[in-house]
Every structure is written in structure tokens, then in C-alpha cells.
Design an enzyme around this catalytic site. Structure first.
Site, PDB file in Angstrom:
ATOM      1  CG  ASN A   7      -1.816   0.716   1.498  1.00 10.39           C
ATOM      2  OD1 ASN A   7      -1.934   2.075   0.478  1.00 10.39           O
ATOM      3  ND2 ASN A   7      -2.700   0.916   2.703  1.00 10.39           N
ATOM      4  NE  ARG A  91      -6.901   1.282  -0.264  1.00  9.01           N
ATOM      5  CZ  ARG A  91      -6.504   2.455   1.011  1.00  9.01           C
ATOM      6  NH1 ARG A  91      -5.467   3.260   1.543  1.00  9.01           N
ATOM      7  NH2 ARG A  91      -7.984   2.842   0.837  1.00  9.01           N
ATOM      8  CG  HIS A 180     -13.215   3.711   2.672  1.00 10.77           C
ATOM      9  ND1 HIS A 180     -13.928   5.280   3.263  1.00 10.77           N
ATOM     10  CD2 HIS A 180     -11.452   4.199   3.030  1.00 10.77           C
ATOM     11  CE1 HIS A 180     -12.583   6.042   4.367  1.00 10.77           C
ATOM     12  NE2 HIS A 180     -11.505   5.433   4.076  1.00 10.77           N
ATOM     13  NE  ARG A 241      -9.873  12.770   3.856  1.00  9.02           N
ATOM     14  CZ  ARG A 241     -10.079  11.711   3.164  1.00  9.02           C
ATOM     15  NH1 ARG A 241     -11.478  11.304   2.406  1.00  9.02           N
ATOM     16  NH2 ARG A 241      -8.492  10.961   3.457  1.00  9.02           N
ATOM     17  CD  GLU A 386      -9.334  -0.715   4.345  1.00  5.40           C
ATOM     18  OE1 GLU A 386      -8.736  -0.191   5.445  1.00  5.40           O
ATOM     19  OE2 GLU A 386      -9.800  -0.390   3.142  1.00  5.40           O
TER      20      GLU A 386
END
Ligand code: ADP
Length: 403
Positions: A7, A91, A180, A241, A386
Site C-alpha cells: 500500500n 492497494r 474504501h 475533511r 483490507e
């Protein structure tokens, strides 16, 4: 079969080496400050003290080369030779409109990833760097991309098109993509397992709540809506965010403050959300602490977060004509019982009843059924994984290549 999962971030590279015959993680670690004066590597093996060093890591290739050296090292390693790695899973946040499922990354796929860097400027370049470094250092090993967006290839057109002049979709591929997805796919699968039914028979709402948060509706095994959109900036308010906001607010502030699009982007990505409102932190733990000490803005931030998630959950109940389960996952979802409680309380009209006591006592970061007796909609806490999902996809694709 041994599978390496990579990743890559702009200045970091995370790795996990899986033994897929047992599902065990043999080693995992993180290279940080790639491109900086001094880098950092942290390498962990089950049953051993973590190894930490500060090597110079000029680029992702150097980081990967170091990782390959460490995992095959006589003392620190877990495999004798890099030939034991049968495939690498990457990823990749964005697969655009072409890469709708996990795929072997050949020339055509790599070219496509380059072509969509414009709509994915933060995560695209590092992912490409990671893939290219692996191709160079492990040239005979299949490189497989697992895309966060691909879970959303089933979202209907009327949900993914943005209500702007249609030409922007045609010209720039402005649309909702969702992110996601690998996490939502994993916990949805786990939820179906726990419920003892195929996902194709279930309606599941998954709340991935971490520093970045997204909520997804999966109806009968297919994602039909998600809160993130063209970028991971859309949807619920997050650590730093803003999430969804009246678009005119942005143009107004830009004019009023005389700031550029880039500066505005920075404000909505790095200075807003929980941090912007509370003025304390982007971390729920610190915000709760401040709120409990009487900080009104900290209290407001948490109310906004919870209220925003509730609204989206409610909209998915409407979209799917109810749900069989709601799943909480990621840093906040797995650990913050109060957020889970506040999202789920006062929703008994929809069949949602949380067991307040069980929820409060639920051990952090573990599977928990927190449904109250009589609750029609199951409420679960399911830790996400993940990397394992990426390793699984990689294994399937690599095995098909051999057969
Ligand atoms: P990312 O989106 O960066 O992967 P994570 O899923 O790790 O983020 O979530 C990070 C957030 O989870 C933290 O900012 C914090 O708000 C929350 N969190 C982590 N651990 C706990 C905890 N024990 N209690 C409450 N909140 C937690």
C-alpha cells in the site's frame, strides 16, 4: 502460497506478507519519509520485538528493495528467498471506469492508471510508483491491482452521475466513484457469514468510520450507493475533511478571502471536519475529552459527526426499503462506543435498537453483536481487514494465471 501486499502513499509504503495456506501474516511493516533526508522503517513479526531503523529512502524503489532485503534477512526475515513470493497485491485507490474488478497489472492497465492521475492526483502517483518498483524488482512475479473504487461498479447511473452539465462527465469523467470499497466489501462479506446467509439475500449498511469515513449501502450483494463521490472528500464529515457541503460556500469563501482553488482544496481536506469545528484535534478521543471538560465546539463537532452519519444511514434505509444489518468498522467504528450509540439511538421506528450496555462494554477492535433484544436490524462491530481482502483477490487471480 506467499503473497506480498503493498500500500503505497506519497511518502510511505506499507507491506504485509501473507501465508495464504494458513491466512497468517508472516511480517508487516511501514516505510515512512520516503524522499526525505532520513527515512524510517518499522518491521514487525508475530512473537518478536519490532525492528526499527532509519535508512535513507530516496524513492519507493529503494523502500521496496529494503523491504525485500529485510523479509529475506537471516535474522529479521520470514522467508529464505524472494522467489517464495508468488504474487504481489497492490492497494490502488482509484480504478476509474475501466478497472472494475481486481486485475493483473499489465502495460494496458498501467497506462490507464497513468491516464487517470488527473482525477486522482493524491493517491494515483504513489500507487503507480509502488507497482513500477515491484515490476522492476520482482519482474517475474504477477502484480495485481485491487481498487477501492471497483466495489462501486454496481452503483446505478442515476446515483453516480453528478447533477452538472452532462458534458463534464463526458469530458472529464466527473462522476461519483466511491472509495474504501475494499473495506466495505470485506465487512459486508463477514456480516453475511455471521448472519449465516449469502450476501445476495441481505441488505447491509456499512459504516467505515476512521480518519476518513464512508457509508455504503449493499443490496443483495451489490453496492447501490456510497457516501464518498468523485473524491474521498464527499459524504460525512471526517477527521480533517468537511465532507459534503453546499458548493456555493466554497466559491463564496474563495472570493471573500481571495484564495486559489488549491488553497480552498487544502482547507476542505486538511483544516475542516472534526479538526476545523472543534479546534482541538482530528482524533475523536481528544475531542470527547475536551467535550467532557466543557468545550462547546468539541461537543458540537461530535454532534455534527453523529448527526451526519445518522442522516446517511436513514437515507440508505429509504433507498433499500430497510436493512438487515448495520456494521461499524475502522478506527472510530471499532473503538468508539458512544459514536455507535448516538448514531443508532432513537431509530427504533426503523427497527434499529442498540443494546446500550453491551455496546459500551464491547471490547475494542473485536467482533461484537450489539443488537438489543427485539431489534429487527442487526447491529455489528466488525474489524476491517483490507490487506487480507487484497491478499485473497491476489491469490485468486494468481492461481487462475497458473491454471
Ligand atoms: P484511517 O482512516 O487513517 O485509516 P483509522 O481507521 O485508523 O484511520 O481511524 C483513526 C481514528 O479512529 C482516530 O482519529 C480516532 O478518532 C479513532 N480511534 C482510534 N482508536 C480509538 C479509540 N480507542 N477510541 C476512540 N476512537 C478511536
Amino acid at each position: 502460497m506467499k503473497i506480498l501486499v503493498i500500500n503505497s502513499g506519497s511518502s510511505s509504503l506499507k507491506y504485509q506478507l501473507f501465508d495464504m495456506t494458513t491466512g497468517d501474516v508472516l511480517a508487516k511493516g511501514l516505510c515512512e519519509r520516503i524522499g526525505g533526508e532520513v527515512g524510517i522503517i518499522t518491521h514487525k513479526r508475530p512473537g518478536f520485538e519490532p525492528y526499527k531503523a532509519e535508512p535513507v529512502l530516496p524513492d519507493h524503489g529503494a523502500a521496496l528493495s529494503l523491504v525485500l532485503g529485510i523479509i529475506t534477512d537471516k535474522e529479521l526475515g520470514v522467508i529464505a528467498n524472494i522467489d517464495e513470493i508468488e504474487a504481489v497485491g497492490h492497494r490502488v485507490a482509484h480504478g476509474g471506469e475501466m478497472l472494475k474488478k481486481s486485475s493483473l497489472i499489465g502495460e494496458k492497465e498501467l497506462e490507464y492508471l497513468y491516464s487517470i492521475v488527473d482525477i486522482n492526483p493524491l493517491h494515483g502517483p504513489p500507487a503507480i510508483k509502488g507497482i513500477e518498483a515491484c515490476k522492476k524488482l520482482l519482474p517475474t512475479v504477477p502484480q495485481i491491482g485491487v481498487f477501492d473504487t471497483s466495489y462501486y461498479s454496481t452503483i446505478p447511473e442515476h446515483t453516480y452521475i453528478c447533477p452538472l452539465p452532462y458534458e463534464y462527465y463526458e469530458k472529464y469523467k466527473i462522476r461519483r466513484y466511491g472509495f474504501h470499497g475494499t473495506s466495505h466489501r470485506f465487512v459486508t462479506g463477514e456480516c453475511a457469514k455471521v448472519m449465516g446467509k449469502p450476501a445476495e439475500e441481505l441488505k447491509i449498511i456499512t459504516c467505515h468510520m476512521g480518519n476518513g469515513s464512508s457509508i455504503t449501502a449493499t443490496k443483495y450483494g451489490k453496492a447501490i450507493d456510497t457516501s464518498m463521490g468523485f473524491t474521498p472528500q464527499d459524504g460525512v464529515m471526517m477527521g480533517t475533511r468537511s465532507g459534503a457541503i453546499d458548493p456555493s460556500v466554497l466559491t463564496y469563501i474563495m472570493k471573500a478571502e481571495g484564495i486559489s482553488a488549491q488553497e480552498m482544496d487544502d482547507i476542505i481536506n486538511r483544516k475542516s471536519g472534526l479538526l476545523g469545528i472543534s479546534g482541538v484535534s482530528n482524533d475523536c478521543r481528544e475531542i470527547w475529552e475536551a467535550a467532557n471538560a466543557g468545550n462547546k465546539r468539541a461537543e458540537l463537532a461530535m454532534k455534527m459527526l453523529v448527526g451526519g452519519v445518522k442522516k446517511i444511514v436513514g437515507s440508505y434505509l429509504a433507498e433499500m426499503n430497510g436493512a438487515d444489518a448495520i456494521v461499524f468498522t475502522a478506527g472510530i467504528g471499532e473503538n468508539d462506543y458512544l459514536v455507535r450509540q448516538l448514531v443508532c439511538e432513537d431509530m427504533d421506528y426503523c427497527g434499529i435498537k442498540i443494546d446500550v450496555e453491551k455496546n459500551a462494554k464491547a471490547p475494542k477492535g473485536t467482533f461484537n453483536d450489539i443488537t438489543a433484544p427485539g431489534g429487527k436490524v442487526k447491529i455489528f462491530v466488525i474489524p476491517t481487514d483490507e490487506e487480507y481482502m487484497i491478499a485473497k483477490d491476489t491469490q485468486t487471480i494468481a492461481q487462475n494465471l497458473v491454471n
